[in-house]
Write a protein that holds these residues in place. Structure first.
Motif, short mmCIF file in Angstrom:
data_model
loop_
_atom_site.label_atom_id
_atom_site.label_comp_id
_atom_site.label_asym_id
_atom_site.label_seq_id
_atom_site.Cartn_x
_atom_site.Cartn_y
_atom_site.Cartn_z
N VAL A 36 3.66 12.46 5.31
CA VAL A 36 4.67 11.53 4.81
C VAL A 36 3.98 10.44 3.99
CG1 VAL A 36 6.44 9.86 5.45
CG2 VAL A 36 6.16 11.96 6.79
N ARG A 37 4.50 10.17 2.80
CA ARG A 37 3.99 9.02 2.05
C ARG A 37 4.68 7.75 2.56
NH1 ARG A 37 4.58 9.82 -4.14
NH2 ARG A 37 6.36 11.13 -3.54
N VAL A 38 3.89 6.75 2.89
CA VAL A 38 4.41 5.50 3.44
C VAL A 38 4.10 4.38 2.46
CG1 VAL A 38 4.43 3.94 5.41
CG2 VAL A 38 4.01 6.38 5.77
N LEU A 39 5.16 3.80 1.90
CA LEU A 39 5.03 2.65 1.01
C LEU A 39 5.32 1.40 1.83
CD1 LEU A 39 4.66 1.35 -1.76
CD2 LEU A 39 7.06 1.88 -2.26
N ARG A 40 4.25 0.65 2.11
CA ARG A 40 4.37 -0.52 2.99
C ARG A 40 4.26 -1.78 2.15
NH1 ARG A 40 4.14 0.41 8.51
NH2 ARG A 40 3.02 2.38 8.51
N VAL A 41 5.28 -2.65 2.23
CA VAL A 41 5.33 -3.80 1.34
C VAL A 41 4.74 -5.05 2.02
CG1 VAL A 41 7.35 -2.88 0.17
CG2 VAL A 41 7.65 -4.51 2.03
N ALA A 42 4.13 -5.87 1.18
CA ALA A 42 3.60 -7.15 1.65
C ALA A 42 4.72 -8.18 1.74
CB ALA A 42 2.51 -7.65 0.70
N GLU A 43 4.56 -9.16 2.64
CA GLU A 43 5.51 -10.26 2.70
C GLU A 43 5.30 -11.17 1.49
OE1 GLU A 43 5.97 -12.54 6.22
OE2 GLU A 43 6.37 -10.81 7.51
N ASP A 44 6.40 -11.74 1.02
CA ASP A 44 6.34 -12.67 -0.11
C ASP A 44 5.63 -13.97 0.29
OD1 ASP A 44 7.65 -10.93 -1.76
OD2 ASP A 44 9.63 -11.76 -1.37
N PRO A 45 5.21 -14.78 -0.69
CA PRO A 45 4.50 -16.02 -0.37
C PRO A 45 5.33 -17.07 0.37
CG PRO A 45 4.06 -15.35 -2.63
CD PRO A 45 5.18 -14.48 -2.13
N ALA A 46 6.65 -17.00 0.28
CA ALA A 46 7.47 -18.03 0.93
C ALA A 46 7.20 -18.10 2.43
CB ALA A 46 8.95 -17.73 0.69
N HIS A 47 7.16 -19.31 2.95
CA HIS A 47 6.88 -19.52 4.37
C HIS A 47 8.15 -19.27 5.17
CE1 HIS A 47 2.72 -21.06 4.75
NE2 HIS A 47 2.88 -21.33 3.46
N LEU A 48 8.42 -18.01 5.46
CA LEU A 48 9.58 -17.61 6.26
C LEU A 48 9.09 -16.96 7.55
CD1 LEU A 48 11.78 -16.02 3.44
CD2 LEU A 48 12.16 -18.23 4.55
N GLU A 49 9.77 -17.26 8.64
CA GLU A 49 9.43 -16.66 9.93
C GLU A 49 10.64 -15.93 10.47
OE1 GLU A 49 7.98 -19.57 12.63
OE2 GLU A 49 6.50 -20.39 11.23
N PHE A 50 10.42 -14.74 10.98
CA PHE A 50 11.54 -13.93 11.46
C PHE A 50 12.33 -14.65 12.54
CE2 PHE A 50 13.41 -10.79 14.34
CZ PHE A 50 14.22 -10.11 13.45
N SER B 9 0.84 -1.20 0.00
CA SER B 9 0.00 0.00 0.00
C SER B 9 0.87 1.25 0.00
CB SER B 9 -0.91 0.01 1.24
OG SER B 9 -0.13 0.00 2.43
N LEU B 10 0.32 2.33 -0.52
CA LEU B 10 0.98 3.64 -0.51
C LEU B 10 -0.01 4.66 0.01
CD1 LEU B 10 3.41 5.42 -1.20
CD2 LEU B 10 2.52 5.63 -3.53
N ASP B 11 0.21 5.12 1.22
CA ASP B 11 -0.71 6.05 1.88
C ASP B 11 0.07 7.25 2.41
OD1 ASP B 11 -3.11 4.32 1.71
OD2 ASP B 11 -1.98 3.05 3.11
#
Length: 417
Positions: free
Chosen positions: A61-75, A54-56
């Motif tokens: 301030v414009r905030v470009l927030r990215v989605a996580e990729d489909p890969a099953h990764l956990e921090f 999303s870009l809001d």
């Protein structure tokens, strides 16, 4: 100027002080007329199905927030792989979602965004500014004993050596960064964190109610707040509590925050037999925390490692007497005998004596607290810090792209080389 900030946390995604730092700096720069875009992420564990890119615009301030990729990764399980995936998503989003907008400077905040920040600066041909908020070696008292720690350290080294300008939040961190990453300390710029004083002011009735709730008999109240991690030294404060209570009977300790050291602190209260004198409050809303800050006899910050110590600024803004170790940036904020009382990190008897000075002479403690609050407007105002940051942007020139070999990982304690 057109500014692209890259950060792995940005409100409402907040892990620690970094997210609040980036938010305050971005909004102040925008208020000063700069065109600011923050490249950040959605909450951990979400994906494009629940949290699409999303870009809001928020607070100018414009905030470009990215989605996580489909890969099953956990921090927690796949930290380095997860971080690389986040970086890839950030690069794709910046290059595809910002149309023809191009920044005059890319500003990276810490190692987790090294890959996207370096890639974007290289591709766009813009100067790269990097703020190093903390170091892996510092967090682990100089030891890089695990593969993950060595990977993080080498990424920090890469970011620091690739950046056209390196920024730290304290003089102590400047020395640490220069030593760890083989840099000349002279060009490293020190820009403190800041604080907005208004957000920590609360009605007197709430302060009185908080005090009565936690100390109905009027006994002395101490407060630690922040992340519960080993390097924060809360176990040292618990170890000092029996000495403090012998001199000041009934003293209670309130611990506000969450983190990985919960089990360590549970063991500490049992070991030192102070279970009934310590209350673990968990995470507190800002309004409740502000009321406590204004109502306790002292805020104690016993850090063994502290790049800056924004919690000290928050305590000062609320008017709380400060007792703090001299670790890292706390030494820049708390001037012993002037704006608080200091003690050497990890020195439990000295910690107890420092707290005793506050509880024995509350009038002097209040005077120091007033001095600490006054210093906020002079040295830790976000408007001034944002202006100084803009000056750094203006004088930074692009030096990349460059390729760097891997750094050698020192054996033993990296601070003892």
């Amino acid at each position: 100027m057109r500014v692209l900030m890259v950060s792995w946390e940005y409100p409402p995604v907040v892990v620690g002080g970094l997210g609040r730092h980036v938010h305050a700096l971005a909004t102040e720069l925008a208020a000063a007329g700069h065109d600011v875009v923050v490249l950040a992420r959605h909450p951990t564990g979400s994906d494009a199905g629940t949290h699409p890119t999303s870009l809001d615009t928020r607070d100018g301030v414009r905030v470009l927030r990215v989605a996580e990729d489909p890969a099953h990764l956990e921090f927690a399980r796949d930290m380095v792989a997860w971080t690389l995936a986040m970086g890839h998503a950030m690069v794709r989003a910046a290059l595809t979602r910002l149309a023809d907008w191009r920044p005059d400077v890319v500003h990276a905040h810490d190692w987790l965004v090294a890959h996207p920040a370096i890639a974007l600066a290289d591709v766009l041909g813009t100067p790269l500014v990097a703020t190093i908020h903390a170091t892996e070696a510092g967090r682990f008292n100089g030891w890089l004993s695990s593969p993950t720690s060595r990977q993080v350290h080498s990424t920090e080294w890469w970011l620091a050596n690739r950046a056209d300008t390196v920024v730290t939040c304290s003089a102590a961190m400047r020395g640490e960064v220069a030593e760890l990453f083989d840099l000349d300390p002279a060009p490293i710029t020190v820009l403190h964190n800041g604080i907005e004083q208004r957000s920590w002011r609360v009605p007197r009735r709430r302060v009185v109610a908080a005090r009565e709730h936690h100390s109905p008999d009027g006994a002395p109240l101490l407060l630690y707040f922040g992340r519960l991690e080993y390097e924060k030294g809360v176990h040292d404060l618990i170890a000092a509590l029996p000495r403090i209570r012998r001199a000041h009977p009934g003293t209670r300790l309130l611990v506000a925050g969450t983190g990985t050291a919960t089990e360590l602190l549970d063991d500490a209260v049992r070991t030192h037999r102070v279970r009934r004198s310590v209350a673990f409050l968990g995470h507190l809303p800002d309004a409740d925390l502000a009321a406590l800050l204004a109502g306790v006899d002292a805020v104690v910050l016993p850090s063994r490692y502290e790049p800056f110590g924004i919690v000290a600024l928050e305590a000062a803004a609320a008017g709380a007497p400060l007792v703090a170790s001299t670790a890292g940036g706390l030494g820049d904020i708390v001037v012993d005998g002037v704006s608080g009382i200091s003690f050497p990190p990890g020195d439990v008897p000295a910690l107890a004596r420092a707290v005793g000075r506050v509880l024995t002479d509350p009038a002097s403690a209040r005077r120091r607290a007033r001095t600490a609050r006054t210093r906020l407007g002079d040295e830790f105002d976000w408007t001034h810090i944002a202006a100084a940051t803009a000056e750094v942007y203006a004088r930074t020139t692009a030096g990349g792209p460059i390729e760097l070999a891997r750094p050698k990982i020192p054996t033993g304690n990296v601070f003892d080389r």
